[in-house]
Design a protein around this motif. Structure first.
Motif, PDB file in Angstrom:
ATOM      1  N   LEU A  82       0.828  -1.209   0.000  1.00  0.00           N
ATOM      2  CA  LEU A  82       0.000   0.000   0.000  1.00  0.00           C
ATOM      3  C   LEU A  82       0.857   1.252   0.000  1.00  0.00           C
ATOM      4  CD1 LEU A  82      -3.125  -0.028   2.304  1.00  0.00           C
ATOM      5  CD2 LEU A  82      -2.927   0.535  -0.105  1.00  0.00           C
ATOM      6  N   ARG A  83       1.897   1.220   0.800  1.00  0.00           N
ATOM      7  CA  ARG A  83       2.779   2.382   0.892  1.00  0.00           C
ATOM      8  C   ARG A  83       3.325   2.752  -0.485  1.00  0.00           C
ATOM      9  NH1 ARG A  83       2.774   5.954   4.119  1.00  0.00           N
ATOM     10  NH2 ARG A  83       3.046   4.678   5.981  1.00  0.00           N
ATOM     11  N   ARG A  84       3.692   1.726  -1.247  1.00  0.00           N
ATOM     12  CA  ARG A  84       4.264   1.982  -2.565  1.00  0.00           C
ATOM     13  C   ARG A  84       3.238   2.666  -3.478  1.00  0.00           C
ATOM     14  NH1 ARG A  84       5.978  -3.395  -4.736  1.00  0.00           N
ATOM     15  NH2 ARG A  84       5.914  -3.835  -2.491  1.00  0.00           N
ATOM     16  N   VAL A  85       2.024   2.143  -3.476  1.00  0.00           N
ATOM     17  CA  VAL A  85       0.986   2.738  -4.332  1.00  0.00           C
ATOM     18  C   VAL A  85       0.687   4.163  -3.893  1.00  0.00           C
ATOM     19  CG1 VAL A  85      -1.400   2.572  -5.099  1.00  0.00           C
ATOM     20  CG2 VAL A  85      -0.032   0.497  -4.810  1.00  0.00           C
ATOM     21  N   LEU A  86       0.544   4.366  -2.582  1.00  0.00           N
ATOM     22  CA  LEU A  86       0.179   5.698  -2.100  1.00  0.00           C
ATOM     23  C   LEU A  86       1.295   6.704  -2.344  1.00  0.00           C
ATOM     24  CD1 LEU A  86      -1.757   4.846   1.168  1.00  0.00           C
ATOM     25  CD2 LEU A  86      -2.653   5.623  -1.028  1.00  0.00           C
ATOM     26  N   ASP A  87       2.535   6.240  -2.278  1.00  0.00           N
ATOM     27  CA  ASP A  87       3.643   7.146  -2.580  1.00  0.00           C
ATOM     28  C   ASP A  87       3.597   7.566  -4.046  1.00  0.00           C
ATOM     29  OD1 ASP A  87       4.549   7.164  -0.022  1.00  0.00           O
ATOM     30  OD2 ASP A  87       6.245   5.815  -0.347  1.00  0.00           O
ATOM     31  N   ARG A  88       3.278   6.619  -4.924  1.00  0.00           N
ATOM     32  CA  ARG A  88       3.177   6.981  -6.342  1.00  0.00           C
ATOM     33  C   ARG A  88       2.045   7.977  -6.556  1.00  0.00           C
ATOM     34  NH1 ARG A  88       1.650   3.283 -10.321  1.00  0.00           N
ATOM     35  NH2 ARG A  88       1.098   1.755  -8.729  1.00  0.00           N
ATOM     36  N   ALA A  89       0.917   7.740  -5.884  1.00  0.00           N
ATOM     37  CA  ALA A  89      -0.235   8.636  -6.048  1.00  0.00           C
ATOM     38  C   ALA A  89       0.106  10.033  -5.538  1.00  0.00           C
ATOM     39  CB  ALA A  89      -1.439   8.066  -5.301  1.00  0.00           C
ATOM     40  N   GLU A  90       0.777  10.094  -4.392  1.00  0.00           N
ATOM     41  CA  GLU A  90       1.139  11.382  -3.815  1.00  0.00           C
ATOM     42  C   GLU A  90       2.137  12.107  -4.710  1.00  0.00           C
ATOM     43  OE1 GLU A  90      -0.296  12.906  -1.614  1.00  0.00           O
ATOM     44  OE2 GLU A  90       1.086  14.561  -1.243  1.00  0.00           O
ATOM     45  N   ALA A  91       3.049  11.357  -5.323  1.00  0.00           N
ATOM     46  CA  ALA A  91       4.024  11.972  -6.224  1.00  0.00           C
ATOM     47  C   ALA A  91       3.320  12.606  -7.414  1.00  0.00           C
ATOM     48  CB  ALA A  91       5.042  10.931  -6.689  1.00  0.00           C
ATOM     49  N   ALA A  92       2.273  11.955  -7.899  1.00  0.00           N
ATOM     50  CA  ALA A  92       1.531  12.508  -9.034  1.00  0.00           C
ATOM     51  C   ALA A  92       0.849  13.807  -8.634  1.00  0.00           C
ATOM     52  CB  ALA A  92       0.499  11.490  -9.528  1.00  0.00           C
ATOM     53  N   ARG A  93       0.326  13.824  -7.425  1.00  0.00           N
ATOM     54  CA  ARG A  93      -0.328  15.035  -6.935  1.00  0.00           C
ATOM     55  C   ARG A  93       0.693  16.167  -6.797  1.00  0.00           C
ATOM     56  NH1 ARG A  93      -1.458  17.784  -2.363  1.00  0.00           N
ATOM     57  NH2 ARG A  93      -3.563  18.631  -2.276  1.00  0.00           N
ATOM     58  N   GLU A  94       1.827  15.856  -6.234  1.00  0.00           N
ATOM     59  CA  GLU A  94       2.830  16.891  -5.997  1.00  0.00           C
ATOM     60  C   GLU A  94       3.413  17.409  -7.300  1.00  0.00           C
ATOM     61  OE1 GLU A  94       5.682  15.508  -3.143  1.00  0.00           O
ATOM     62  OE2 GLU A  94       4.237  15.661  -1.493  1.00  0.00           O
ATOM     63  N   ALA A  95       3.417  16.563  -8.327  1.00  0.00           N
ATOM     64  CA  ALA A  95       3.946  17.014  -9.615  1.00  0.00           C
ATOM     65  C   ALA A  95       3.129  18.185 -10.145  1.00  0.00           C
ATOM     66  CB  ALA A  95       3.942  15.854 -10.614  1.00  0.00           C
ATOM     67  N   VAL A  96       1.831  18.150  -9.906  1.00  0.00           N
ATOM     68  CA  VAL A  96       0.988  19.260 -10.358  1.00  0.00           C
ATOM     69  C   VAL A  96       1.328  20.529  -9.584  1.00  0.00           C
ATOM     70  CG1 VAL A  96      -1.375  20.128 -10.490  1.00  0.00           C
ATOM     71  CG2 VAL A  96      -0.875  17.756 -11.105  1.00  0.00           C
ATOM     72  N   LEU A  97       1.476  20.397  -8.275  1.00  0.00           N
ATOM     73  CA  LEU A  97       1.810  21.573  -7.461  1.00  0.00           C
ATOM     74  C   LEU A  97       3.197  22.103  -7.806  1.00  0.00           C
ATOM     75  CD1 LEU A  97       0.446  20.604  -3.929  1.00  0.00           C
ATOM     76  CD2 LEU A  97      -0.685  21.816  -5.795  1.00  0.00           C
ATOM     77  N   ALA A  98       4.094  21.178  -8.168  1.00  0.00           N
ATOM     78  CA  ALA A  98       5.470  21.592  -8.463  1.00  0.00           C
ATOM     79  C   ALA A  98       5.548  22.389  -9.760  1.00  0.00           C
ATOM     80  CB  ALA A  98       6.378  20.368  -8.544  1.00  0.00           C
TER      81      ALA A  98
END
Lengths: 140, 140
Positions: free
Chosen positions: B109-125
């Motif tokens: 789960l951690r791996r999936v959620l980290d990928r999802a969070e990275a996608a979210r942060e890419a937009v903010l970045a």
DNA sequence: TCCTTTGTAATGGTTGTTATTACGGTTACA
DNA sequence: TGTAACCGTAATAACAACCATTACAAAGGA
């Protein structure tokens, strides 16, 4: 990132149901694996049932089953089932409408945050419960 | 989705500072636009200063200024400054290690959620404070 | 009928967040 | 050299969300 553990418990629960295919599992049994109280599991199962992801059998020899094959359940389905996605207010109090920034900030921010959240959900939407189960099996 | 409004207040604050370029703004003035207490603003400014996004001038005629041009501040910079990103535990209690699912679920789960969070942060970045200011100006 | 199991309401403890008061340190300026 | 205007931060209270737990009604098999 949500601050509760409903999503983790829900995926855990669905993974258990998906691995014991056809065998109904009781909330008490699931709670033993998740390490929590059976009522917590029943609340999660209730939310999953409303989203038509699981079904429950009451009475003796009862328990819960997946309502769909794990290949047809995404992690986004599970997240939407258990997390109310009522987007919280950006500001606690509405900002001062007499200020240009106070007037304009909320729609602008909302648009950006919606795009960011969509990117996050896209990852969850492409991850199947079947993959999660496969990964769990692979790391035994 | 985070449950506090620090991020919204921080972007609001930075937008104000960016639009009054060079003119230090007091926490009381900013609080008037955000519609909250000056101490809340000072706490946000303190976090932004630790991330070197703003500077503060103490004493009479003091206030706060952006430390960089709005073209060089991303919304991810602001988010990281004000939201502790200590990823919360997936489960409240660690799951039962005697169960295969209990053992395997968290890393998966951690791996999936980290990928999802990275996608979210890419937009903010990729969203600059300068864009936010431009959008606010555009909708006056 | 009795036992097992789900469904759900009610409650208490814990934690995170915001608003507010308070006060010490800093700086411009008369 | 005061004094007023600021910031920085600690302390506290109010409030909401979340989880664990108890309790009990309803359903269904043996």
């Amino acid at each position: 990132m949500s601050k509760n553990c409903r999503f983790a418990v829900a995926v855990h629960t669905c993974a258990l149901l998906g691995m014991e295919d056809g065998q109904p599992l009781t909330s008490e049994w699931i709670a033993g694996s998740v390490n929590t109280n059976p009522v917590v599991i029943r609340r999660i199962l209730s939310a999953l049932a409303k989203a038509e992801l699981v079904t429950s059998i009451r009475g003796s020899n009862g328990g819960s089953l997946l309502a769909k094959a794990p290949e047809h359940i995404t992690l986004l389905d599970i997240q939407r089932a258990v997390d109310d996605d009522d987007t919280p207010a950006l500001h606690n109090q509405p900002p001062n409408q007499k200020c240009p920034v106070g007037r304009g900030i909320q729609p602008v921010l909302r648009r950006v945050l919606d795009r960011a959240e969509a990117a996050r959900e896209a990852v969850l939407a492409t991850t199947l419960l079947a993959e999660v189960i496969g990964n769990i099996r692979a790391c035994q």
